[in-house]
Design a protein around this motif. Structure first.
Motif, mmCIF file in Angstrom:
data_model
loop_
_atom_site.group_PDB
_atom_site.id
_atom_site.type_symbol
_atom_site.label_atom_id
_atom_site.label_comp_id
_atom_site.label_asym_id
_atom_site.label_seq_id
_atom_site.Cartn_x
_atom_site.Cartn_y
_atom_site.Cartn_z
ATOM 1 N N PRO A 1 0.816 -1.229 0.000
ATOM 2 C CA PRO A 1 0.000 0.000 0.000
ATOM 3 C C PRO A 1 0.847 1.276 0.000
ATOM 4 O O PRO A 1 0.475 2.256 -0.654
ATOM 5 C CB PRO A 1 -0.812 -0.123 1.287
ATOM 6 N N ALA A 2 1.968 1.266 0.731
ATOM 7 C CA ALA A 2 2.835 2.451 0.743
ATOM 8 C C ALA A 2 3.424 2.693 -0.640
ATOM 9 O O ALA A 2 3.538 3.845 -1.091
ATOM 10 C CB ALA A 2 3.943 2.269 1.776
ATOM 11 N N LEU A 3 3.827 1.629 -1.322
ATOM 12 C CA LEU A 3 4.353 1.760 -2.681
ATOM 13 C C LEU A 3 3.282 2.277 -3.624
ATOM 14 O O LEU A 3 3.564 3.118 -4.504
ATOM 15 C CB LEU A 3 4.881 0.404 -3.160
ATOM 16 N N ALA A 4 2.048 1.799 -3.445
ATOM 17 C CA ALA A 4 0.952 2.261 -4.299
ATOM 18 C C ALA A 4 0.717 3.764 -4.129
ATOM 19 O O ALA A 4 0.465 4.477 -5.117
ATOM 20 C CB ALA A 4 -0.324 1.484 -3.970
ATOM 21 N N GLN A 5 0.820 4.247 -2.898
ATOM 22 C CA GLN A 5 0.627 5.675 -2.664
ATOM 23 C C GLN A 5 1.727 6.495 -3.326
ATOM 24 O O GLN A 5 1.475 7.581 -3.847
ATOM 25 C CB GLN A 5 0.596 5.957 -1.163
ATOM 26 N N GLN A 6 2.945 5.982 -3.320
ATOM 27 C CA GLN A 6 4.042 6.680 -3.985
ATOM 28 C C GLN A 6 3.831 6.748 -5.492
ATOM 29 O O GLN A 6 4.281 7.683 -6.153
ATOM 30 C CB GLN A 6 5.367 5.986 -3.666
ATOM 31 N N LEU A 7 3.142 5.750 -6.033
ATOM 32 C CA LEU A 7 2.861 5.719 -7.469
ATOM 33 C C LEU A 7 1.622 6.526 -7.837
ATOM 34 O O LEU A 7 1.272 6.624 -9.011
ATOM 35 C CB LEU A 7 2.701 4.271 -7.938
ATOM 36 N N PHE B 1 -1.724 6.215 -6.464
ATOM 37 C CA PHE B 1 -3.084 5.696 -6.314
ATOM 38 C C PHE B 1 -3.211 5.015 -4.956
ATOM 39 O O PHE B 1 -2.222 4.624 -4.334
ATOM 40 C CB PHE B 1 -3.453 4.729 -7.445
ATOM 41 N N THR B 2 -4.455 4.899 -4.493
ATOM 42 C CA THR B 2 -4.734 4.341 -3.170
ATOM 43 C C THR B 2 -5.051 2.859 -3.281
ATOM 44 O O THR B 2 -5.861 2.444 -4.102
ATOM 45 C CB THR B 2 -5.921 5.069 -2.519
ATOM 46 N N PHE B 3 -4.380 2.078 -2.437
ATOM 47 C CA PHE B 3 -4.610 0.638 -2.400
ATOM 48 C C PHE B 3 -4.299 0.148 -1.004
ATOM 49 O O PHE B 3 -3.294 0.559 -0.395
ATOM 50 C CB PHE B 3 -3.698 -0.067 -3.416
ATOM 51 N N ASN B 4 -5.158 -0.688 -0.456
ATOM 52 C CA ASN B 4 -4.883 -1.250 0.860
ATOM 53 C C ASN B 4 -5.456 -2.650 0.959
ATOM 54 O O ASN B 4 -6.324 -3.039 0.180
ATOM 55 C CB ASN B 4 -5.422 -0.354 1.997
ATOM 56 N N PHE B 5 -4.939 -3.382 1.941
ATOM 57 C CA PHE B 5 -5.331 -4.767 2.170
ATOM 58 C C PHE B 5 -6.229 -4.874 3.401
ATOM 59 O O PHE B 5 -6.002 -4.192 4.396
ATOM 60 C CB PHE B 5 -4.104 -5.645 2.416
ATOM 61 N N ASP B 6 -7.208 -5.757 3.317
ATOM 62 C CA ASP B 6 -7.883 -6.208 4.527
ATOM 63 C C ASP B 6 -6.915 -7.110 5.297
ATOM 64 O O ASP B 6 -6.124 -7.848 4.697
ATOM 65 C CB ASP B 6 -9.149 -6.978 4.154
ATOM 66 N N ARG B 7 -6.985 -7.043 6.633
ATOM 67 C CA ARG B 7 -6.024 -7.832 7.430
ATOM 68 C C ARG B 7 -6.150 -9.323 7.156
ATOM 69 O O ARG B 7 -5.148 -10.044 7.096
ATOM 70 C CB ARG B 7 -6.253 -7.557 8.921
ATOM 71 N N TRP B 8 -7.387 -9.804 7.009
ATOM 72 C CA TRP B 8 -7.594 -11.225 6.755
ATOM 73 C C TRP B 8 -6.972 -11.620 5.416
ATOM 74 O O TRP B 8 -6.264 -12.621 5.312
ATOM 75 C CB TRP B 8 -9.087 -11.532 6.777
ATOM 76 N N VAL B 9 -7.225 -10.821 4.394
ATOM 77 C CA VAL B 9 -6.684 -11.113 3.060
ATOM 78 C C VAL B 9 -5.160 -11.069 3.083
ATOM 79 O O VAL B 9 -4.486 -11.952 2.526
ATOM 80 C CB VAL B 9 -7.250 -10.112 2.029
#
Length: 501
Positions: A347-353, A355-363
């Motif tokens: 997710p941190a790399l996605a923000q640097q690029l 766009f917003t992306f994050n994971f659910d903890r379970w996933v």
């Protein structure tokens, strides 16, 4: 030898003994204290360039030691493990921005306060909905486990609390948009924002509470008086003010001249067995999550691992090399690092690029465990397939079977029986490795135990109960796998039929 010469020798030996006694007395006065700290809380305690400990607390403890004629040896510990370490006297004292509370004072003894602090609410800069503590209702809150911020978050109606092992991880969770706010110590959050380490974060309410940090020791510790004496000297001779200005560029506030909770008695009388039985339902809830996580990750790992093994056995060189690189990477790096890379890093790399992306903890937990297990399972499957004699393949060809049918009907069924014992070992290892997803706030069995210890500081009993639950799970898994192995072994089944006759 004359009496005069003998008398001179006696005088010389006496002087030597006196000198040695005096030197040993001076050395014994300079005691080395083992000081616990968690170096993940800038600007109080953190690891600087070169791997050296730095921060306000570190400088202050060194000044106290110098004033009290002591030596200190710092030992890095996770925050939730510091009080149990003091209880077991593994360390002599702890300086890790530990807030003095009545509950903690029943377990450890605190020095006089050395810092005035309070809690702050941090949110994303774009968030206009949260304006204060009252607006945190039904929000997702990140906290550091075992802190007063975690305790304060429990009073928020409908809040979904996610606990992390350190403050930077909780703040990273906010940056990745997985939570709405972080309740943390105000100086730490403000320091991270002011130094530019946290961009896109703001504080909407600071000094939510008024708290004081103290140096913690074991109850009835002989070193508490020495530490208080050194702290008093540092406060009066101007050294404290110099250290405060160095780190906070301001004049220090006035501090109480004694501990806030002295002579506290631990009134908890519950026995170990009663305590374990009290929290056993909570641990079993965590065990259920552990089982679900293990089974799902094993199934996905088995599917992916089998495909990778077949690719490794293929004649297509680029694909074979790529599969080999996958196996080498995930077997050659720690699972804990992989969990951090997937949940926090991507997710941190996605923000640097942009766009917003994050994971659910379970996933994120399932993905991390599955891709790691797939690397080990791939080698198990590959070795199992290659252990089947080449004559089996040749016989299948002579019967007119194509490579796919040969693998499905002839090779793989025989290989799977040989794979079963190492696959069982991998399942049991994965069952225990699920405890590592606790670092991303996943409340499985181990994390449930950590949260209980953070409340009652009964580390031995709770962690012993956690170990027993893990042992029961592994023994049960071993029995199931043994029965499965016997059921799939035609030789053993034939022997059992003969024995019944």
């Amino acid at each position: 030898m004359s009496k005069r010469v003998f008398g001179r020798w006696c005088l010389v030996l006496s002087l030597i003994c006196l000198l040695l006694t005096g030197c040993s007395g001076n050395l014994s006065q300079e005691k080395t204290l083992r000081i616990a700290t968690e170096p993940a809380f800038p600007p109080f305690e953190f690891t600087g360039q070169g791997g050296n400990l730095q921060g306000f607390s570190i400088d202050l403890m060194n000044a106290i030691a110098s004033a009290a004629n002591l030596r200190v040896s710092f030992q890095s510990l996770p925050f939730d493990g510091i009080i149990p370490a003091l209880q077991s006297r593994t360390v002599d004292a702890a300086i890790s921005s530990i807030t003095i509370t009545a509950e903690r004072a029943k377990t450890v003894a605190f020095s006089r306060p050395y810092f005035k602090a309070g809690l702050a609410i941090a949110i994303r800069s774009s968030d206009e909905d949260i304006t204060g503590f009252d607006s945190l209702k039904n929000k997702k809150i990140a906290v550091q486990i075992g802190t007063t911020g975690a305790e304060k978050a429990k009073s928020i109606p409908g809040a979904q609390i996610r606990s992390f092992d350190s403050a930077p991880l909780a703040l990273q969770e906010l940056l990745n948009s997985n939570v709405d706010a972080v309740i943390n110590d105000a100086p730490v959050t403000l320091y991270a924002i002011n130094t530019g380490n946290l961009q896109g974060i703001k504080v909407v309410e600071k000094l939510l509470t008024e708290e004081y940090y103290g140096i913690a020791t074991a109850q009835n510790s002989p070193y508490l008086a020495l530490i208080n004496d050194g702290l008093n000297r540092v406060l009066t001779n101007g050294t404290y003010s110099q250290i405060y200005q160095k780190w906070f560029k301001a004049e220090p506030p006035s501090l109480p001249d004694k501990s806030l909770y002295e002579n506290q008695n631990n009134t908890r009388k519950s026995s170990s067995i009663k305590l374990i039985l009290q929290f056993l339902p909570t641990l079993l809830q965590g065990a259920l999550v552990t089982i679900q996580l293990t089974i799902l990750s094993t199934l996905l790992g088995l599917i992916c691992g089998t495909l990778i093994a077949l690719i490794r056995l293929s004649q297509f060189t680029p694909a074979r090399l790529l599969a080999r690189a996958y196996v080498d990477f995930f077997r050659g790096t720690p699972l804990l690092v992989q969990i951090f890379m997937i949940y926090f890093g991507i997710p941190a790399l996605a923000q640097q690029l942009g766009f917003t992306f994050n994971f659910d903890r379970w996933v994120a937990g399932v993905i991390a465990l599955s891709v790691n297990a797939a690397a080990y399972i791939a080698e198990i499957v590959r070795a199992g397939i290659q252990s089947i004699e080449i004559g089996q393949t040749e016989a299948a060809k002579s019967l007119g079977l194509n490579p796919w049918l040969t693998m499905r009907l002839v090779i793989f069924p025989q290989a799977f029986r040989r794979m079963l014992p190492p696959l069982g070992n991998e399942f049991i290892s994965l069952l225990k490795d699920t405890s590592l997803v606790a670092v991303i706030g996943f409340e499985e069995l181990f994390r449930k135990g950590q949260l209980i210890v953070a409340d009652n500081y009964r580390a031995f009993e709770i962690y012993a109960a956690v170990a027993i639950v893990y042992l029961c799970l592994t023994l049960l898994a071993s029995q199931v796998l043994s029965r499965l192995e016997m059921w799939m072994n035609p030789t053993m089944k034939a022997q059992q039929r003969k024995a019944k006759r």
